[in-house]
Design a protein around this motif. Structure first.
Motif, PDB file in Angstrom:
ATOM      1  N   LYS A 123       0.811  -1.269   0.075  1.00  0.00           N
ATOM      2  CA  LYS A 123      -0.091  -0.174   0.184  1.00  0.00           C
ATOM      3  C   LYS A 123       0.728   1.064  -0.068  1.00  0.00           C
ATOM      4  N   ASN A 166       0.860   5.685  -1.355  1.00  0.00           N
ATOM      5  CA  ASN A 166       0.206   6.754  -1.899  1.00  0.00           C
ATOM      6  C   ASN A 166       0.526   7.482  -3.008  1.00  0.00           C
ATOM      7  N   TYR A 190       3.748   3.709  -9.884  1.00  0.00           N
ATOM      8  CA  TYR A 190       2.540   3.819 -10.526  1.00  0.00           C
ATOM      9  C   TYR A 190       2.220   5.244 -10.772  1.00  0.00           C
ATOM     10  N   THR A 238      -3.760   6.592  -8.802  1.00  0.00           N
ATOM     11  CA  THR A 238      -4.318   5.816  -7.679  1.00  0.00           C
ATOM     12  C   THR A 238      -5.221   4.653  -8.217  1.00  0.00           C
ATOM     13  N   GLY A 239      -5.466   3.630  -7.124  1.00  0.00           N
ATOM     14  CA  GLY A 239      -6.299   2.430  -7.454  1.00  0.00           C
ATOM     15  C   GLY A 239      -5.937   1.212  -6.997  1.00  0.00           C
ATOM     16  N   PHE A 240      -6.429   0.313  -7.149  1.00  0.00           N
ATOM     17  CA  PHE A 240      -6.141  -1.162  -6.932  1.00  0.00           C
ATOM     18  C   PHE A 240      -5.333  -1.654  -8.035  1.00  0.00           C
ATOM     19  N   LYS A 299      -3.517  -5.288 -10.118  1.00  0.00           N
ATOM     20  CA  LYS A 299      -3.093  -6.858  -9.813  1.00  0.00           C
ATOM     21  C   LYS A 299      -1.853  -6.806 -10.403  1.00  0.00           C
ATOM     22  N   ILE A 335      -2.311  -7.992  -4.973  1.00  0.00           N
ATOM     23  CA  ILE A 335      -2.955  -6.802  -5.090  1.00  0.00           C
ATOM     24  C   ILE A 335      -1.960  -5.611  -4.296  1.00  0.00           C
ATOM     25  N   ARG A 353      -2.255  -1.391  -3.781  1.00  0.00           N
ATOM     26  CA  ARG A 353      -3.252  -0.381  -3.403  1.00  0.00           C
ATOM     27  C   ARG A 353      -2.648   1.113  -3.589  1.00  0.00           C
ATOM     28  N   ASP A 376      -3.118   4.815  -2.854  1.00  0.00           N
ATOM     29  CA  ASP A 376      -3.928   5.665  -2.273  1.00  0.00           C
ATOM     30  C   ASP A 376      -3.859   7.350  -2.684  1.00  0.00           C
ATOM     31  N   ASN A 381     -12.796   8.299   1.890  1.00  0.00           N
ATOM     32  CA  ASN A 381     -13.798   7.361   1.579  1.00  0.00           C
ATOM     33  C   ASN A 381     -15.128   7.846   1.705  1.00  0.00           C
ATOM     34  N   PHE A 409      -8.655   7.219   3.228  1.00  0.00           N
ATOM     35  CA  PHE A 409      -8.449   5.630   2.440  1.00  0.00           C
ATOM     36  C   PHE A 409      -8.077   4.651   3.455  1.00  0.00           C
TER      37      PHE A 409
END
Length: 733
Positions: A569, A571, A610, A613-615, A617, A635, A637, A639, A669, A718
């Protein structure tokens, strides 16, 4: 069977017996004592069923009168019984009655108590009118009928009247010698005397209903009764002309004579009842006879073995039947010289012969009559053959060699014929004459009829049975070179053929088994597996097949290459992760799909950033030297970072410039906004982060006044951490 003799019949009724408006044919009264001076009175009335006149009375009026004074004692109203037809006969079994003559009758029965009287009683019934076509009286449709009986005076013993033995014949044949019984019996064994009597009149054509001169007198009139006069050529004792004239035997009641005319004639037959020299009673049968020309036609006809082959060779006990024409009496002679009781007078008798052989059976139709006819037929009395056969051999198509043996009852003169199948190509031999055919082999699997025909003496019998030949079970599939990757699932199909159901037992080489015919099986570990199959039948061609398939299944391993991702995880401000894998086989090919369209090939360690943002795989795909592939995934994440931007003033004046207010929030959220006036009253609230306040109460009510308002924002980021923010906003108008 003999050639049947046929005499053409021409029976034509003369015109005088066509149906007319009148209906009356005749009648009779009798009585029976049932005890204690209670009498059952029986009235029978006859009518012409071809007539268009009145139907039979319902009820009928029967009068009982004082036997001396004629005073009416009782007037009985008696209901009619069922309407019946007089049997069509001529009184002579050699002669046929015309087809268009028909007489109906009904019976009327009533119980009446009559105490003994010194004057006795008279019983009477009256009806009018007679058929207009009657020949022996003048103006016949003007005359009616009275029928009567008498209960004697001082009847302390409760007398029974004579009782007629049978109904009168429907037709008398002209130019034929008559011999017709009109006899009666007397339950009290009184003496009976028969004679031909006068005709009594009764009723009339008056329209006054129930009067003595009406068609249905109610009550009937008392005695004495008017006599109907015969025409000049007839008398009571000679009512129908003939040579010799008609007469009745006073002792037997047999009517004889040879009539020389045709037509319709009324005849009254009286039976006198005598006891100890005294006349007790006279019963009367008033009846219209139809006299016509009759033709004799009769023949005897035994149903032979040719007519009915099921009669042939059924043993020594034989049911006989006949199809004789116009026969009334029968006499059979079965021609058995070893029996003293080889005759019968039954129409269709059964007889048991003492021995087998050929017997001539004779049937006489109407024996003793001038028209008697005889038929003779030979019957072959032998036991049934009861043909059948047995066979030995193998029903499997590749063996067979069937040996057939006939069974049954036959004599040395027998002939035996065999037929195998339905065509020349069904077996190695199609037809064979003789008791024991050579071994038989059919050309292929199937059902084949086998026919056995046995002839012996006059007997002939066929027996047919079906021989079933089956294919031997066969397994066509050869399990070899089957390769897969763990876990490997395979469908085992032996591609077996069999004429009857097969049973299966599979061993898959990994300790598992199945009894299904086409099973699925999954191998969970790499290795080389030996497969075994046993298949067997329990019907038809019974056989067991054992098949071994060494090394039939090869299961290769899949790539084993774990990988790690750190951290899982991040951000958007710090979106970098590290991917590391271990246990790499140099023969394996692998790559990573990062979930954002980025691919890394053959890299055991790398860093990746990345851009959103997001999930995401992350998938690792690997293929080893056996072309077995495997995938692993994790996975990640990314944020967004939570930020809040809020203006301090807005002007809701409708110029579409800075007309609304909302705090702008990222990285959350959950969201809830509340705006309060200076007194702490909520004027707007929303859970929608994109809904803006337009300066009205709840965006729908009145406009809020210019001034300073406070806002409160409650959010979950989040990480689902609760955050509360406060601020102010100036509403300027």
């Amino acid at each position: 069977m003999k050639l049947l003799r046929f005499i053409f019949i021409l029976i034509c009724l003369i015109s005088c017996i066509e149906s007319k408006s009148a209906h009356l044919v005749g009648g009779e009264i009798t009585y029976t004592c049932v005890g204690n001076n209670v009498y059952q009175i029986e009235l029978i009335v006859y009518r012409d069923c071809n007539s268009t006149g009145a139907q039979l009375d319902n009820p009928a009026s029967i009068g009982i009168f004082n036997g001396t004074t004629g005073v009416l004692v009782q007037n009985l109203q008696v209901n009619k019984g069922p309407t019946k037809s007089v049997p069509v006969n001529t009184g002579n079994p050699c002669l046929l009655a015309p087809p268009n003559v028909c007489t109906q009758y009904a019976e009327y029965s009533v119980l009446v108590s009559l105490p003994p009287s010194s004057q006795g009683y008279s019983i009477a019934y009256q009806r009018c009118c007679r058929n207009a076509t009657i020949t022996n009286i003048n103006n016949p449709d003007d005359w009616g009928m009275t029928i009567s009986a008498r209960i004697p005076p001082n009847d302390n013993t409760c007398n029974n009247s004579p009782q007629w033995n049978n109904k009168p014949p429907i037709v008398l044949c002209s130019q034929e010698n008559l011999s017709i019984s009109s006899a009666a019996i007397d339950p009290d064994n009184d003496s009976l005397h028969y004679k031909l009597c006068e005709i009594y009149h009764g009723g009339g054509k008056s329209n006054q209903q129930g009067s003595l001169n009406s068609p249905k007198p109610n009550p009937p009139g008392p005695p004495p009764y008017s006599v109907v006069p015969f025409n000049q050529s007839n008398t009571p004792a000679n009512p129908i002309p003939g040579t010799p004239p008609i007469s009745i035997n006073g002792q037997t009641g047999i009517i004889s004579g040879k009539l020389s005319v045709t037509g319709q004639y009324v005849v009254v037959i009286c039976v006198e009842e005598w006891r100890n020299g005294m006349l007790l009673n006279t019963i009367r049968r008033d009846y219209q006879f139809n006299v016509t020309s009759c033709q004799a036609s009769i023949w005897a006809d035994i149903i032979s073995e040719v007519d009915d082959p099921t009669q042939l060779c059924i043993g020594t006990t034989v049911p006989f039947s006949q199809n004789s024409f116009n026969a009334t009496f029968y006499h059979w002679d079965f021609g058995d010289p070893n029996s003293s009781s080889d005759t019968s007078n039954l129409p269709n008798p059964t007889f048991t012969f003492n021995d087998t052989g050929v017997y001539t059976v004779t049937l006489i139709a109407n024996p003793g009559w001038p028209c008697a006819d005889t038929d003779q037929v030979d019957f072959h009395i032998y036991p049934p053959i009861n043909a059948n056969f047995q066979y030995l051999g193998d029903v499997c198509s590749d063996k067979q060699n069937f040996i057939f043996t006939p069974n049954g009852n036959w004599y040395p003169d027998k002939t035996i014929e065999w037929t195998f199948g339905t065509s020349l190509t069904d077996a190695n031999i199609y037809k064979f004459s003789g008791e024991f055919p050579p071994p038989i082999t059919f050309t292929q699997a199937g059902n084949y009829p086998v026919s056995l025909l046995i002839k012996s003496k006059a007997c002939e019998e066929t027996f047919i049975d079906t021989i079933k030949v089956y294919d031997r079970p066969n397994i066509q599939n050869d399990f070899n070179g089957i390769i897969g990757c763990e876990p490997f699932t395979f469908l085992f199909d032996a591609k077996a053929t069999s004429s009857t159901p097969l049973n299966y037992y599979w061993e898959f080489g990994d300790g598992n088994s199945s009894i299904l015919d086409i099973p699925f099986h999954t191998y969970t570990k790499p290795g080389i597996y030996n497969v075994k199959l046993m298949a067997w039948t329990t019907t038809g061609c019974i056989d067991t097949i054992n098949k071994d398939y060494p090394g039939a299944i090869v299961v290769n391993p899949r790539p084993v290459m774990p990988f790690s991702v750190s951290p899982l995880k991040v951000n958007i401000y710090k979106p970098e992760i590290a991917v590391n894998t271990s246990g790499i086989d140099p023969n394996e090919v692998f790559y990573f799909d990062m979930g954002d369209s980025t691919i890394y090939t053959q890299q055991d360690f790398f860093l990746h950033k990345y851009k959103d943002t997001g999930f995401f795989k992350i998938m690792r795909i690997a293929v080893n030297e056996f072309d077995c592939w495997d995938t692993l995934s994790q996975i990640v994440r990314v944020d967004p970072v939570m930020n809040i931007w809020s203006p301090n003033t807005f002007t809701p004046d409708g110029d579409n410039i800075n007309d609304t207010f909302r705090p702008v929030v990222t990285g959350f959220n959950s969201y809830k906004l509340a705006i309060l006036d200076r007194w702490g009253k909520i004027v707007f609230e929303s859970n929608d982060p994109y809904e803006e306040w337009n300066g009205q109460v709840q965006n729908l009510g009145p406009q809020c006044p210019q001034g300073v308002y406070s806002w409160r924002l409650f959010i979950l980021d989040f990480a689902n951490s609760a955050i509360e923010k406060h601020g102010t906003i100036i509403l300027y108008r």
